[in-house]
Each structure stands twice: as C-alpha cells, then as structure tokens.
Design an enzyme around this catalytic site. Structure first.
Site, PDB file in Angstrom:
ATOM      1  N   LYS A 165      11.021  20.122  19.441  1.00 47.24           N
ATOM      2  CA  LYS A 165      11.268  18.727  19.826  1.00 47.24           C
ATOM      3  C   LYS A 165      10.022  18.161  20.504  1.00 47.24           C
ATOM      4  CE  LYS A 165      15.007  16.330  22.396  1.00 47.24           C
ATOM      5  NZ  LYS A 165      16.249  16.611  23.187  1.00 47.24           N
ATOM      6  N   SER A 222      20.160  14.056  21.611  1.00 50.19           N
ATOM      7  CA  SER A 222      18.841  13.511  21.336  1.00 50.19           C
ATOM      8  C   SER A 222      17.958  14.420  20.483  1.00 50.19           C
ATOM      9  CB  SER A 222      18.108  13.222  22.648  1.00 50.19           C
ATOM     10  OG  SER A 222      17.876  14.423  23.366  1.00 50.19           O
ATOM     11  N   SER A 243      22.514  17.369  24.167  1.00 51.98           N
ATOM     12  CA  SER A 243      21.491  17.000  23.180  1.00 51.98           C
ATOM     13  C   SER A 243      21.084  18.095  22.199  1.00 51.98           C
ATOM     14  CB  SER A 243      20.244  16.474  23.889  1.00 51.98           C
ATOM     15  OG  SER A 243      20.474  15.171  24.348  1.00 51.98           O
TER      16      SER A 243
END
Lengths: 101, 490
Positions: free
Chosen positions: B77, B152, B176
């Site tokens: 990420k 996310s 997330s």
C-alpha cells in the site's frame, strides 16, 4: 443536547487546524460535522463515571533503549523533500514584519 | 487456470522450475492487461524488480540458500515508506514525496527475498472505506468494475483478487484490510496491535493502525505475517512477544474449537444475503466439530461513534506534521508564514481528510475534550472489556466482515456518515487491539463476494489462523477467480 457546529465554529476549528476552507465548504462542513456529532452523541447513553479511559489497547510501559547515538539521516537526504531549501536549512517566508525586524 | 499462491511461487523459484524473472514478467503482463481497468496501482518499477529477480535466480542457480519469499512479486500500500519510488498516500500533499528510509516491513519483505513490484492505491491517508478518496483515481472491484473494491487498502485487495500478485500488504485502522478483502473475495488479516512494527507506515490513528497481509488463502496470510511480525526497537509500541511458527501451526489439528456468536453482529442493517452466507459458514464450523457458543458484546453498537472520535482525534494530531515546510507540497504563493501552513494544507488535503482533521480538532479542543475525546476513550474501555469477557468463553468470535457486499462507485460519497456506518463490524477489533481476519464465505446472486470475519484475543493469531484454515479446507470460496482475470489468462 443536540450538537450543532455553526459556521463561525467551523471557521474557528479550521483556524486551529490551519486549514482555509472556502465559504461553500464552511457551509457544507457545518452541516456534515453537525450530522456526525449528532450521531456520536449516543455515547452519552452510557454512564462512564467509573470507567477509566483506554488510550492504548495493550498495556504500554515506558520503553527504554541504550543511550547510544544511532546513525542520523544525512543532511542531504533529510532536505531532499524540502519544498525550499537554503544551504543546509529549510527555507520559509519571513516570519517577522519588516518594521519589527 | 487457478492462481498460484505465494508458497507455490516461492517453491517454483527455489526449485528452479519457474524463475523469479518469469514471475515478474507474468506480474508485469497482468498489470498491463488488467490495471487499465482496475487502477489498483499508483506506481510500479519493473526494471528494479527484474534486477532483484535476476539476483534471486542467480542465488538459486549457485545453490545458495534463499528466503521464505524468494522471488515472489508482492505489492504494498502506498502509505508504506520505500526508499525507491514515491510514497504518496494518494494525497496531493505527498504527490512527489520520496521517503528517506524504508519501512520495517519493507526491510523484512526484502530480506525474505520478496520483490516489491509496486505501490497500491488507497483512500487518501487511509481515510475511507471505498478507495474513492484517492487523489489519483478510484480503484475498481475485479468482480464488477461498477463496484468499489472497499477500502482503504482497495488497491492491494483488487490486485490480489485479480491475480496480479499473490500477496500484498495493507494497513488496517478501522477495517481497511478486512473490509476490502471481504469485498474482493480474498483473505485479509489485521494482526494484534503491536505485532507488526509501524516504523515507516504513514500514521493515521497511531493507537489503531496495524499493517497486515492480503492474500488468496490463510496459509499465505500466515507466511506473510511470519515475515513481518516481531519487535522493532524503532516502534516503541511494537511488542516484545515471541513470534510463533504460524505456518507450521496450520497443519496441526484444530481440536475443541469454540466459536462465539454475538447477536450484536447480526442486527438491523445486515444484508440478508450476507447474513445467509455467514450463517452457512457457522454451520460449516459446527459440522467440523466446533462448539458454537452465544456471547454478548453489548457495547459494540457504540463502536462506530467511539471509533470516529478516537481515530479523527489521533489523525488531527498526526497530520499536523504536514506543514509545507519540511517535506510535501507547499502552496505556490503564500501570503505570509501562517499562510504557508493554511494554504498548503487546504490545497494539499482532500475533502475527507480535511473533514476528519476538523472533527478531530473539535473533539480535542478546549471545552469539548471531556465531552467527546475522553468520553470515547472510556467507551473504548467498555468495548475492550466486552471482548475480554467473550474470550473467556470462546477461542474466536465469528460474524460478517461488512454489513453489505461492495457498493457501487459514487453511491455513498455524498454522505460521510453513511459510509462510516458501514464500518460497524470492523472498528471494534482496532479499538480493542485484537486480531481479525476476513475470509471469503460466498457470493451474492449478482456475483459479489461476501466475507466472514473471525476475531481472536490479543496475540491469538495461531488459533485464529487455524480456525480460518479449517474453514478453507472445507470450502472452496477462496479459490474462485473473477471472470475478468480468467478471461485475461485464457
């Protein structure tokens, strides 16, 4: 107590947070933040007078390390992302007014 | 064609059957075919990956020992710092940021032989549940391009689900990792708070944030956790607790498993198809010999309200560092010194980030601190106690990961509170600091994946992974491949 953040409060919070919302945003944030705060008001249903706060989910104690210097970030790498630099320094606009300088 | 797992790729590299360069080639091919539709990646560096792959292949050829992830392409990420490329957090304020150091997990991955091919899309600073709050572009769900991948860590989830890579890292502050894993039909683990060092993870809610794996199955999640877990002196909240052999633990029989069911996880607002799939999964556990025990978590209904005060308060403090001075974007023509801050932050942060900073600043401000922030910390204690009580009776608590399957792009963008409420089942694990895993447990009639969430006590990952592994040995939901990916492979 129904929380309501009016536009004046939004401007005050924006100032504290160092943000500069547009007038349209101030109106929108006033509405949205009031809506969210009205929802979180439900926490007041709970009597927490005898409950200690949890800032951290695990027991955390002071964590010590040996007092020996590590490898510092080299100056050039530390400054590599600076929007503006002046030699080995971060550069910013003048802080003081001319007449008080 | 079934998609290879991390372990299969690693074994193929080690034996010399399919070299690391070949896997990197395939991954780059998948990116080129699929990513124009998915938009899962913010950046990737094929040349760097190929150089690293060549080194691994040479080591194998010379008969030298290689790591547990030798030659395996992975993605991380884009809120995890890397010295190569950029770390943008999908934010304008960090659009050109080149981190001066590698995150702890990056060092761990690379020492294990993994090849970090690129960085995945996210909601700006990990604030969101749909990966639509990215300054770059929204990411799509490989099961349906009209739907969000969750967030996310939506870029990581989308890329793994589409088979671009077999594993990726995400971060989980309120769900997330688990919620996008659920939306994309893959496995996602949020470890116990403190299990994995946060050094080099861009901070959102420091008492809640935790890095974890997104993979196709539980065994791969165990393998990735094995590599990244453990004490790191650079993160004082990382815990000095021995790291057990998670992978070997999966082969042991799962005896006397007690699964807790809380009615609070099956309340109003739960989609009927999600409910049916999760209930069928519980029945599967029962058929496997697990004991199903009712437990009570009376305060989880307050979890969203509690979370959205604690998380935003921490965020408002953490994001104060973006000042347009030391790094990050500075406004073009600041009027004065204070305006360097105000204009840089106003221009640099997107609407959701500013909304959360504002809310957090309010909750911490003079006159409101006791009523909001302190109140939330006290309710956090009650939620934590609920789980402590439950884990006296059971090994894991089971329920849905999300009250609904993936929603359509744009559907919830106008109403922030509606989006927050979708986090109802995931935020409690972060508040309590406990581990949680989402595994695929079915599909809706329209073909969208559904996730089962299992949560365990602090450092209960071995039992949690064993329970999830047991479920995956008895089901094949985790082997399903989105039509888009199988068409591309054909």
């Amino acid at each position: 107590m129904a929380a309501r953040i009016d536009e004046q409060q939004v401007r005050h919070i924006a100032h504290l947070a160092r943000l500069r919302p547009t007038d349209a945003e101030v109106r929108l944030f006033s509405e949205q933040l009031s809506h969210i705060l009205a929802y979180v008001e439900q926490l007041n249903e709970l009597d927490t007078s005898d409950v200690p706060p949890t800032a951290h989910a695990l027991p955390v104690h002071n964590v010590f390390r040996e007092d020996v210097p590590g490898d510092p970030l080299p100056v050039d790498r530390a400054l590599a992302n600076a929007p503006q630099r002046d030699g080995d320094f971060f550069a910013v606009p003048k802080v003081l007014e001319q007449d008080s300088a | 064609m079934p998609m290879p797992t991390l372990m299969e790729i690693r074994d193929a590299v080690r034996s010399g059957r399919v070299g690391a360069r070949e896997w990197i080639d395939r991954a780059i091919g998948s990116i080129q075919r699929l990513d124009p539709q998915l938009r899962a990646l913010i950046s990737y560096d094929g040349d760097r990956a190929m150089d690293l792959a060549e080194q691994i292949d040479e080591q194998v050829a010379r008969g030298e020992p290689v790591g547990p992830l030798a030659g395996v392409p992975v993605l991380i990420k884009d809120n995890i710092c890397t010295r190569f490329g950029r770390t943008t957090c999908a934010s304008r304020i960090l659009e050109n940021f080149e981190a001066p150091y590698d995150a702890h997990v990056v060092q761990r991955l690379e020492s294990a032989g993994a090849i970090i091919l690129g960085k995945t899309n996210l909601d700006e600073f990990a604030m969101g549940s749909s990966t639509e709050n990215s300054v770059w572009f929204p990411t799509r769900n490989p099961w349906s391009l009209e739907h969000v991948p969750g967030g996310s860590s939506g870029g990581s989830a989308s890329a793994v689900a589409a088979g671009v890579v077999a594993g990726a890292l995400g971060s989980d502050t309120g769900g997330s990792i688990r919620q996008p894993a659920s939306f994309c039909g893959i496995t996602g683990l949020k470890p116990t708070y403190g299990r994995v060092s946060r050094y080099g993870l861009v901070a959102y809610g420091s008492s809640l944030d935790q890095i974890g794996p997104l993979t196709r199955d539980v065994a791969d999640a165990a393998l990735l956790l094995q590599v990244i877990a453990g004490r790191d002196p650079r993160d004082s909240t990382s815990v000095d607790e021995p790291v057990p052999d998670y992978v070997a633990g999966l082969d042991r029989p799962v005896d006397g498993l007690r699964i807790g069911l809380a009615r609070e996880y099956f309340g109003a607002g739960l989609d009927p198809e999600v409910r049916a799939a999760v209930e069928a999964a519980i029945a599967e556990f029962q058929a496997a010999g697990a004991e199903i025990v009712p437990v009570s978590l009376p305060h989880v209904k307050y979890a969203v309200a509690c979370y959205y005060l604690v998380a935003v308060a921490e965020a408002s403090s953490n994001l104060a560092r973006y000042d347009g001075v030391h790094y990050g974007r500075r406004a073009e023509r600041p009027q004065d010194y204070i305006d360097v801050y105000c204009s840089s932050r106003q221009e640099g942060f997107g609407a959701e980030v500013r909304r959360r900073i504002m809310l957090g600043t309010y909750a911490l401000s003079s006159g409101y601190y006791d009523a909001y922030y302190l109140k939330a910390l006290k309710v956090r204690t009650l939620i934590k106690r609920d789980f402590e009580e439950a884990f006296r009776l059971v090994d894991v608590v089971a329920g849905p990961t999300s009250p609904s399957p993936a929603w359509r792009l744009g559907e919830k963008l106008e109403d922030p509170l509606a989006m927050y409420l979708m986090d109802i089942y995931t935020v409690s694990a972060n508040l309590a600091g406990i581990p949680g895993i989402s595994v695929p447990c079915g599909f809706t009639q329209t073909g969208l994946p559904i996730g089962l969430q299992l949560m365990g006590p602090h450092f209960g990952e071995p039992r949690l992974l064993a329970a999830a592994g047991l479920y995956q040995r008895r089901t094949d939901w985790h082997t399903r491949v989105p039509p888009l990916a199988s068409a591309a492979a054909a």
